[in-house]
Design a protein around this motif. Structure first.
Motif, mmCIF file in Angstrom:
data_model
loop_
_atom_site.group_PDB
_atom_site.id
_atom_site.type_symbol
_atom_site.label_atom_id
_atom_site.label_comp_id
_atom_site.label_asym_id
_atom_site.label_seq_id
_atom_site.Cartn_x
_atom_site.Cartn_y
_atom_site.Cartn_z
ATOM 1 N N ASN A 22 0.758 -1.100 -0.071
ATOM 2 C CA ASN A 22 -0.053 -0.206 -0.156
ATOM 3 C C ASN A 22 0.725 1.157 0.004
ATOM 4 O OD1 ASN A 22 -2.092 1.780 0.057
ATOM 5 N ND2 ASN A 22 -2.610 1.255 2.315
ATOM 6 N N GLU A 23 1.008 1.841 -1.137
ATOM 7 C CA GLU A 23 2.114 2.866 -1.357
ATOM 8 C C GLU A 23 1.912 3.871 -2.513
ATOM 9 O OE1 GLU A 23 5.912 0.884 -1.390
ATOM 10 O OE2 GLU A 23 5.728 0.258 -3.353
ATOM 11 N N THR A 24 2.382 4.827 -2.475
ATOM 12 C CA THR A 24 2.168 5.860 -3.517
ATOM 13 C C THR A 24 3.545 6.055 -4.054
ATOM 14 O OG1 THR A 24 0.317 7.061 -2.451
ATOM 15 C CG2 THR A 24 1.526 8.176 -4.374
ATOM 16 N N ILE A 25 3.933 6.016 -5.478
ATOM 17 C CA ILE A 25 4.880 6.107 -6.106
ATOM 18 C C ILE A 25 4.945 7.187 -6.897
ATOM 19 C CG2 ILE A 25 6.581 5.026 -7.809
ATOM 20 C CD1 ILE A 25 6.306 3.775 -5.192
ATOM 21 N N LEU A 26 6.091 8.202 -6.795
ATOM 22 C CA LEU A 26 6.068 9.571 -7.644
ATOM 23 C C LEU A 26 7.063 9.337 -8.833
ATOM 24 C CD1 LEU A 26 6.486 11.836 -4.537
ATOM 25 C CD2 LEU A 26 4.364 11.153 -5.959
ATOM 26 N N VAL A 27 6.545 9.506 -9.849
ATOM 27 C CA VAL A 27 7.612 9.617 -11.040
ATOM 28 C C VAL A 27 7.819 10.917 -11.264
ATOM 29 C CG1 VAL A 27 7.818 8.662 -13.566
ATOM 30 C CG2 VAL A 27 6.518 7.257 -12.031
ATOM 31 N N TYR A 176 1.418 7.190 -9.039
ATOM 32 C CA TYR A 176 0.812 5.946 -8.863
ATOM 33 C C TYR A 176 0.335 5.582 -7.351
ATOM 34 C CZ TYR A 176 2.370 5.212 -13.612
ATOM 35 O OH TYR A 176 2.555 5.320 -15.279
ATOM 36 N N LYS A 177 -0.730 5.189 -7.089
ATOM 37 C CA LYS A 177 -1.256 4.393 -5.718
ATOM 38 C C LYS A 177 -1.173 2.804 -6.218
ATOM 39 C CE LYS A 177 -2.616 4.422 -1.818
ATOM 40 N NZ LYS A 177 -1.619 4.555 -0.692
ATOM 41 N N ILE A 178 -0.561 2.299 -5.361
ATOM 42 C CA ILE A 178 -0.457 0.734 -5.514
ATOM 43 C C ILE A 178 -0.938 0.139 -4.421
ATOM 44 C CG2 ILE A 178 1.023 -0.977 -5.795
ATOM 45 C CD1 ILE A 178 3.175 0.875 -7.055
ATOM 46 N N PHE A 179 -1.916 -0.842 -4.536
ATOM 47 C CA PHE A 179 -2.598 -1.609 -3.405
ATOM 48 C C PHE A 179 -2.706 -2.904 -3.740
ATOM 49 C CE2 PHE A 179 -5.869 -3.289 -0.926
ATOM 50 C CZ PHE A 179 -5.642 -3.069 0.207
ATOM 51 N N VAL A 180 -1.975 -3.753 -2.937
ATOM 52 C CA VAL A 180 -1.915 -5.232 -3.082
ATOM 53 C C VAL A 180 -2.328 -5.941 -2.015
ATOM 54 C CG1 VAL A 180 -0.480 -7.313 -4.244
ATOM 55 C CG2 VAL A 180 -0.132 -5.129 -5.218
ATOM 56 N N LEU A 181 -3.254 -6.766 -2.314
ATOM 57 C CA LEU A 181 -3.564 -7.812 -1.130
ATOM 58 C C LEU A 181 -3.757 -9.239 -1.644
ATOM 59 C CD1 LEU A 181 -4.214 -8.119 2.016
ATOM 60 C CD2 LEU A 181 -6.588 -7.592 1.200
ATOM 61 N N LEU A 182 -2.938 -10.082 -0.975
ATOM 62 C CA LEU A 182 -3.000 -11.380 -1.654
ATOM 63 C C LEU A 182 -2.896 -11.712 -2.924
ATOM 64 C CD1 LEU A 182 -5.927 -12.693 0.952
ATOM 65 C CD2 LEU A 182 -3.182 -12.884 1.190
ATOM 66 N N GLY A 183 -2.027 -10.904 -3.755
ATOM 67 C CA GLY A 183 -1.923 -11.079 -4.960
ATOM 68 C C GLY A 183 -2.910 -10.397 -6.141
ATOM 69 N N LYS A 185 -4.024 -6.878 -7.465
ATOM 70 C CA LYS A 185 -3.429 -5.737 -7.815
ATOM 71 C C LYS A 185 -4.590 -4.630 -8.140
ATOM 72 C CE LYS A 185 -0.730 -7.806 -10.483
ATOM 73 N NZ LYS A 185 0.327 -7.911 -11.750
ATOM 74 N N LEU A 186 -4.421 -3.316 -7.339
ATOM 75 C CA LEU A 186 -5.142 -2.284 -7.730
ATOM 76 C C LEU A 186 -4.221 -1.049 -7.957
ATOM 77 C CD1 LEU A 186 -7.992 -2.941 -5.534
ATOM 78 C CD2 LEU A 186 -8.609 -1.434 -7.676
ATOM 79 N N ILE A 187 -3.859 -0.613 -9.171
ATOM 80 C CA ILE A 187 -3.092 0.195 -9.471
ATOM 81 C C ILE A 187 -3.737 1.463 -10.132
ATOM 82 C CG2 ILE A 187 -0.741 0.935 -11.003
ATOM 83 C CD1 ILE A 187 -0.191 -1.917 -10.671
ATOM 84 N N ARG A 188 -3.537 2.484 -9.471
ATOM 85 C CA ARG A 188 -4.483 3.640 -9.996
ATOM 86 C C ARG A 188 -3.466 4.754 -10.208
ATOM 87 N NH1 ARG A 188 -8.091 7.272 -6.826
ATOM 88 N NH2 ARG A 188 -6.782 6.430 -5.267
ATOM 89 N N LYS A 189 -3.486 5.589 -11.520
ATOM 90 C CA LYS A 189 -2.744 6.381 -11.857
ATOM 91 C C LYS A 189 -3.430 7.999 -11.365
ATOM 92 C CE LYS A 189 -0.334 8.511 -15.772
ATOM 93 N NZ LYS A 189 -0.002 8.184 -17.238
ATOM 94 N N LEU A 190 -3.049 8.498 -10.641
ATOM 95 C CA LEU A 190 -3.472 9.776 -9.659
ATOM 96 C C LEU A 190 -3.391 10.938 -10.468
ATOM 97 C CD1 LEU A 190 -2.138 9.021 -5.989
ATOM 98 C CD2 LEU A 190 -4.385 8.415 -7.056
#
Length: 190
Positions: A22-27, A176-183, A185-190
């Motif tokens: 559960n993290e936010t990645i900045l490019v 990008y907001k990345i949320f993964v639970l038990l494989g 994946k929900l990846i959302r471009k903010l």
């Protein structure tokens, strides 16, 4: 035996990312432009390009699994740079000049354009942090590759790395907001 333990630790970390993230990645990007004003040199700091002869020098602050990763980077045409302080590696920084890159996590992939490089896997020895070493090495790489746009990705909570990049002219271009639970994946471009 030590090699097996390091490999298990590596796979444990990778597995953990697939179980829960559960993290936010900045490019961030810095477009090619004029050379930046070289930052004041850190006393006794020498920057050298990594090759097969000096790749093991980073064992002063990196484990064997990370050194194997660096060797794989060298073998896949990545370029590495070590910052030496009094003969000891205190910082490592890598760039990829072509192909498909993983943007900070294994979940986001992007293709590099012709005149773009991706700066990744940079780390400073904990004992040498907050001395301007990361910013200095980033500035060195910017000047060395001034004909390229440069991408870097940083977790939003890594304030020191974010500040070092922004102080060298990088601007946030995507989140990008990345949320993964038990494989799953929900990846959302903010």
């Amino acid at each position: 035996m030590n090699k097996i333990v390091n490999r298990l630790i590596y796979y444990k970390k990778r597995l953990r990312a697939y179980l829960y993230t559960n993290e936010t990645i900045l490019v961030l990007s810095r477009t090619k432009s004029t050379l930046i004003k070289t930052r004041t040199a850190v006393n006794n700091l020498v920057i050298k390009e990594v090759d097969h002869a000096n790749v093991y020098d980073a064992q002063s602050f990196q484990n064997n699994t990370k050194i194997e990763y660096y060797i794989n980077l060298l073998n896949s045409n990545n370029k590495g740079f070590y910052a030496y302080f009094n003969g000891k590696v205190v910082h490592a920084n890598w760039i990829q000049t072509n192909g498909r890159v993983s943007i900070y996590s294994p979940f986001i992939k992007e293709d590099l354009t012709k005149n773009c490089i991706y700066m990744h896997s940079y780390k400073t020895d904990e004992e040498f942090r907050n001395r301007g070493i990361t910013a200095y090495v980033i500035g060195y790489i910017i000047n060395k590759f001034s004909n390229f746009d440069i991408l870097v990705s940083i977790r939003d909570n890594n304030i020191a790395s974010l500040k070092a990049a922004q102080n060298n002219g990088f601007k946030v271009i995507r989140k990008y907001k990345i949320f993964v639970l038990l494989g799953i994946k929900l990846i959302r471009k903010l």
